[in-house]
Each structure stands twice: as structure tokens, then as C-alpha cells.
Motif scaffolding. Structure first.
Motif, PDB file in Angstrom:
ATOM      1  N   ILE A 106       0.845  -1.191   0.000  1.00 18.35           N
ATOM      2  CA  ILE A 106       0.000   0.000   0.000  1.00 18.35           C
ATOM      3  C   ILE A 106       0.880   1.241   0.000  1.00 18.35           C
ATOM      4  O   ILE A 106       1.890   1.285   0.705  1.00 18.35           O
ATOM      5  N   GLU A 107       0.504   2.209  -0.811  1.00 20.51           N
ATOM      6  CA  GLU A 107       1.167   3.514  -0.761  1.00 20.51           C
ATOM      7  C   GLU A 107       0.207   4.497  -0.116  1.00 20.51           C
ATOM      8  O   GLU A 107      -0.918   4.698  -0.590  1.00 20.51           O
ATOM      9  N   VAL A 108       0.653   5.108   0.963  1.00 25.23           N
ATOM     10  CA  VAL A 108      -0.161   6.074   1.705  1.00 25.23           C
ATOM     11  C   VAL A 108       0.119   7.464   1.152  1.00 25.23           C
ATOM     12  O   VAL A 108       1.231   7.972   1.259  1.00 25.23           O
ATOM     13  N   GLY A 109      -0.913   8.070   0.550  1.00 22.35           N
ATOM     14  CA  GLY A 109      -0.714   9.323  -0.155  1.00 22.35           C
ATOM     15  C   GLY A 109      -0.092   9.023  -1.510  1.00 22.35           C
ATOM     16  O   GLY A 109       1.065   9.347  -1.770  1.00 22.35           O
ATOM     17  N   CYS A 110      -0.857   8.363  -2.380  1.00 26.41           N
ATOM     18  CA  CYS A 110      -0.279   7.838  -3.627  1.00 26.41           C
ATOM     19  C   CYS A 110      -0.324   8.846  -4.762  1.00 26.41           C
ATOM     20  O   CYS A 110       0.155   8.546  -5.871  1.00 26.41           O
ATOM     21  N   TYR A 127      -1.841  -1.173  -3.911  1.00 33.87           N
ATOM     22  CA  TYR A 127      -3.070  -0.517  -3.485  1.00 33.87           C
ATOM     23  C   TYR A 127      -2.677   0.855  -2.950  1.00 33.87           C
ATOM     24  O   TYR A 127      -1.596   1.033  -2.396  1.00 33.87           O
ATOM     25  N   GLY A 128      -3.536   1.834  -3.110  1.00 35.88           N
ATOM     26  CA  GLY A 128      -3.192   3.171  -2.633  1.00 35.88           C
ATOM     27  C   GLY A 128      -4.362   3.856  -1.947  1.00 35.88           C
ATOM     28  O   GLY A 128      -5.525   3.558  -2.232  1.00 35.88           O
ATOM     29  N   ILE A 129      -4.033   4.767  -1.038  1.00 39.28           N
ATOM     30  CA  ILE A 129      -5.041   5.669  -0.489  1.00 39.28           C
ATOM     31  C   ILE A 129      -4.593   7.096  -0.773  1.00 39.28           C
ATOM     32  O   ILE A 129      -3.414   7.411  -0.727  1.00 39.28           O
ATOM     33  N   GLU A 130      -5.550   7.944  -1.080  1.00 42.75           N
ATOM     34  CA  GLU A 130      -5.278   9.321  -1.471  1.00 42.75           C
ATOM     35  C   GLU A 130      -6.495  10.154  -1.110  1.00 42.75           C
ATOM     36  O   GLU A 130      -7.635   9.692  -1.198  1.00 42.75           O
ATOM     37  N   GLU A 147      -8.242   4.156  -3.193  1.00 42.12           N
ATOM     38  CA  GLU A 147      -9.429   4.531  -2.416  1.00 42.12           C
ATOM     39  C   GLU A 147      -9.238   5.936  -1.862  1.00 42.12           C
ATOM     40  O   GLU A 147      -8.128   6.333  -1.506  1.00 42.12           O
ATOM     41  N   LYS A 148     -10.333   6.682  -1.787  1.00 40.33           N
ATOM     42  CA  LYS A 148     -10.284   8.003  -1.150  1.00 40.33           C
ATOM     43  C   LYS A 148     -10.230   7.818   0.359  1.00 40.33           C
ATOM     44  O   LYS A 148     -11.166   7.295   0.976  1.00 40.33           O
ATOM     45  N   ALA A 149      -9.139   8.231   0.947  1.00 42.91           N
ATOM     46  CA  ALA A 149      -8.982   8.078   2.396  1.00 42.91           C
ATOM     47  C   ALA A 149      -7.802   8.917   2.856  1.00 42.91           C
ATOM     48  O   ALA A 149      -6.926   9.277   2.079  1.00 42.91           O
ATOM     49  N   TYR A 150      -7.811   9.206   4.158  1.00 44.10           N
ATOM     50  CA  TYR A 150      -6.673   9.861   4.817  1.00 44.10           C
ATOM     51  C   TYR A 150      -6.268   8.962   5.973  1.00 44.10           C
ATOM     52  O   TYR A 150      -7.106   8.486   6.750  1.00 44.10           O
ATOM     53  N   LEU A 151      -4.978   8.721   6.104  1.00 44.70           N
ATOM     54  CA  LEU A 151      -4.463   7.652   6.960  1.00 44.70           C
ATOM     55  C   LEU A 151      -5.029   7.663   8.372  1.00 44.70           C
ATOM     56  O   LEU A 151      -5.521   6.650   8.863  1.00 44.70           O
ATOM     57  N   SER A 177       2.995  14.027  13.732  1.00 44.43           N
ATOM     58  CA  SER A 177       3.971  13.041  13.260  1.00 44.43           C
ATOM     59  C   SER A 177       3.846  11.700  13.981  1.00 44.43           C
ATOM     60  O   SER A 177       3.869  10.640  13.345  1.00 44.43           O
ATOM     61  N   LYS A 178       3.719  11.728  15.295  1.00 42.46           N
ATOM     62  CA  LYS A 178       3.686  10.484  16.059  1.00 42.46           C
ATOM     63  C   LYS A 178       2.457   9.662  15.713  1.00 42.46           C
ATOM     64  O   LYS A 178       2.547   8.439  15.489  1.00 42.46           O
ATOM     65  N   GLU A 179       1.309  10.317  15.636  1.00 41.68           N
ATOM     66  CA  GLU A 179       0.068   9.609  15.301  1.00 41.68           C
ATOM     67  C   GLU A 179       0.157   9.017  13.897  1.00 41.68           C
ATOM     68  O   GLU A 179      -0.262   7.880  13.656  1.00 41.68           O
ATOM     69  N   TYR A 180       0.736   9.770  12.987  1.00 41.10           N
ATOM     70  CA  TYR A 180       0.840   9.315  11.608  1.00 41.10           C
ATOM     71  C   TYR A 180       1.754   8.092  11.505  1.00 41.10           C
ATOM     72  O   TYR A 180       1.437   7.113  10.824  1.00 41.10           O
ATOM     73  N   LEU A 181       2.896   8.135  12.202  1.00 38.34           N
ATOM     74  CA  LEU A 181       3.819   7.005  12.192  1.00 38.34           C
ATOM     75  C   LEU A 181       3.186   5.762  12.816  1.00 38.34           C
ATOM     76  O   LEU A 181       3.376   4.642  12.332  1.00 38.34           O
ATOM     77  N   ALA A 182       2.410   5.951  13.874  1.00 41.74           N
ATOM     78  CA  ALA A 182       1.742   4.817  14.514  1.00 41.74           C
ATOM     79  C   ALA A 182       0.743   4.174  13.560  1.00 41.74           C
ATOM     80  O   ALA A 182       0.618   2.943  13.505  1.00 41.74           O
ATOM     81  N   CYS A 183       0.040   4.997  12.784  1.00 39.47           N
ATOM     82  CA  CYS A 183      -0.929   4.466  11.822  1.00 39.47           C
ATOM     83  C   CYS A 183      -0.219   3.728  10.692  1.00 39.47           C
ATOM     84  O   CYS A 183      -0.721   2.705  10.206  1.00 39.47           O
ATOM     85  N   LEU A 184       0.938   4.227  10.272  1.00 34.53           N
ATOM     86  CA  LEU A 184       1.726   3.499   9.269  1.00 34.53           C
ATOM     87  C   LEU A 184       2.134   2.133   9.807  1.00 34.53           C
ATOM     88  O   LEU A 184       2.048   1.113   9.101  1.00 34.53           O
ATOM     89  N   ARG A 185       2.563   2.096  11.063  1.00 34.35           N
ATOM     90  CA  ARG A 185       2.982   0.834  11.683  1.00 34.35           C
ATOM     91  C   ARG A 185       1.827  -0.156  11.741  1.00 34.35           C
ATOM     92  O   ARG A 185       2.022  -1.369  11.553  1.00 34.35           O
TER      93      ARG A 185
END
Length: 223
Positions: A106-110, A127-130, A147-151, A177-185
Motif C-alpha cells: 500500500i502507498e499512503v498518499g499515492c 493498493y493506494g489511499i489518497e 481509495e479516497k482516504a486519509y491515513l 507526526s507520532k500519530e501518523y507514524l503509529a498508523c503506518l505501523r
């Protein structure tokens, strides 16, 4: 006009102990803010970029609020066929090393899907979200799975995990930043890999690339 947050806390460790490094005056309010008529010039006021560093974790960041479109991938560049071919050659050994070929990514912000096309050509189920509808429309025109989404707003029921999670030049735009990194994990499987690219502030300072300091880039990472 100085967009100052008096209760600012570090975007990564949440510490309130930050040290001001420099105030950069007269900067555009956003890299992608363009007026369409002379009547709008009154709205086009410069801002001061308030650059600070967290005393506790060392992260360099802006105290400014995010630009209005920080959830969208904004880029003026598209990858040429030659650039895509080069990326394919660069990425194949990486994917082989971590046994990702043939698996889900998955690419987040594709954005407009250029990198998803690279992954697909490498036998990856991409797969991508944008968040940008304009970008999504272009991805759909390429028959990409986007898919239309924000992480950080993904539903908790969306618990699918991937062997590869990619975030290209997008993390530096995010205010939390911290919340975003946690969601990536949370998106990566236990034996998977997260790949993140961001501007390197050490390189920017070494090469005097001060134009990379913009209202859009809230965070400036070192290696």
C-alpha cells in the motif's frame, strides 16, 4: 502575519520544551496558493515560518499551522517512462531482499499513482489511499486500485495489513507526526517493511537548499 501557536508541543514526542532556531519572514502562505484575480491580492499575505527544535527529541519543525490542503498529495512532477524504468531496477533488489515480490503493498498518499505503476510492474499487488479527488480520478483512469482516504481517519474496522507500506515525501506535511507514524505501523504485517522518504535537513543545510523551508513542510528530519 505570524501564525503562532502559544501552546505548541513537539509533533513527535509531545514535549512542550522547544527552542526557537530562526524566524523566516516574508514566506508565501502556502506553496500551492495561487490567486486568480488582482482582487485576491489582499488575501495573499506573507507568513513568518517559525522554525524550532524539540529539546527532548531533537526534531526540527515549524510552529505554524498546516496548510489547508495538507491531506492531499501535491506535486508538480510526473514520472517519465525512463524514470519509472530506473525505479523498477532500483526497487527489484529491495523487494527480493525482503521477500515482497508477489505480495500486497500500500502507498499512503499515492498522488497520481506513478509509484503504484512501478510496484505493479514488479509483480506487486499495489493498493493506494489518497485524499485528493483530482488525483484519485487520474489513478482510476490508469486502472489503479486507489481509495479516497486519509491515513489517520481510516476506520478501525479496516484492519488489513501489507507486506510493504510506502509513504513518499508526505510525512513532512503532516501536523501529528507520532500519530501518523503509529498508523503506518498498524498497516504493516509482522514480517513486512515500512518505506518512508522525507527531505533530509542535514543535506538541505549542507547544500543551502533553503527553498525547502516552506509552510507546507512542517517537519524537518535528520537521518
Amino acid at each position: 502575519m505570524k501564525a503562532e501557536n502559544l501552546e505548541f508541543k513537539c509533533r513527535l514526542c509531545n514535549s512542550s520544551r522547544t527552542e526557537s532556531l530562526i524566524d523566516l519572514d516574508g514566506f508565501p502562505k502556502a506553496a500551492q496558493y495561487f490567486i486568480s484575480s488582482l482582487e485576491q491580492t489582499i488575501e495573499d499575505q506573507p507568513v513568518t515560518l517559525m522554525v524550532c527544535q524539540c529539546i527532548d527529541c531533537g526534531l526540527i519543525q515549524l510552529k505554524n499551522d498546516p496548510v489547508s490542503y495538507y491531506k492531499d498529495v501535491i506535486t508538480a512532477a510526473s514520472l517519465s517512462k525512463a524514470s519509472k524504468a530506473k525505479l523498477v531496477n532500483e526497487w527489484r533488489p529491495f523487494l527480493q531482499k525482503y521477500n515482497i515480490l508477489g505480495k500486497d503493498a500500500i502507498e499512503v498518499g499515492c498522488g497520481r499513482g506513478d509509484f503504484l505503476e512501478v510496484l505493479e510492474s514488479l509483480n506487486i499487488n499495489a493498493y493506494g489511499i489518497e485524499h485528493s479527488l483530482e488525483n484519485i480520478k487520474e489513478c482510476k483512469g490508469k486502472n489503479l486500485n486507489v481509495e479516497k482516504a486519509y491515513l489517520t481517519e481510516l476506520s478501525e474496522s479496516n484492519d488489513k495489513q501489507y507486506s510493504l507500506v510506502v509513504c513518499n515525501n508526505f510525512l513532512e506535511h503532516q501536523p501529528k507526526s507520532k500519530e501518523y507514524l503509529a498508523c503506518l505501523r498498524n498497516l504493516v504485517s509482522n514480517d513486512g517493511v515500512v518505506y518512508i522518504s522525507v527531505p533530509n535537513v542535514d543535506y538541505l543545510l549542507e547544500k543551502s537548499c533553503l527553498y525547502e523551508f516552506v509552510a507546507d513542510h512542517l517537519v524537518y528530519f535528520t537521518e
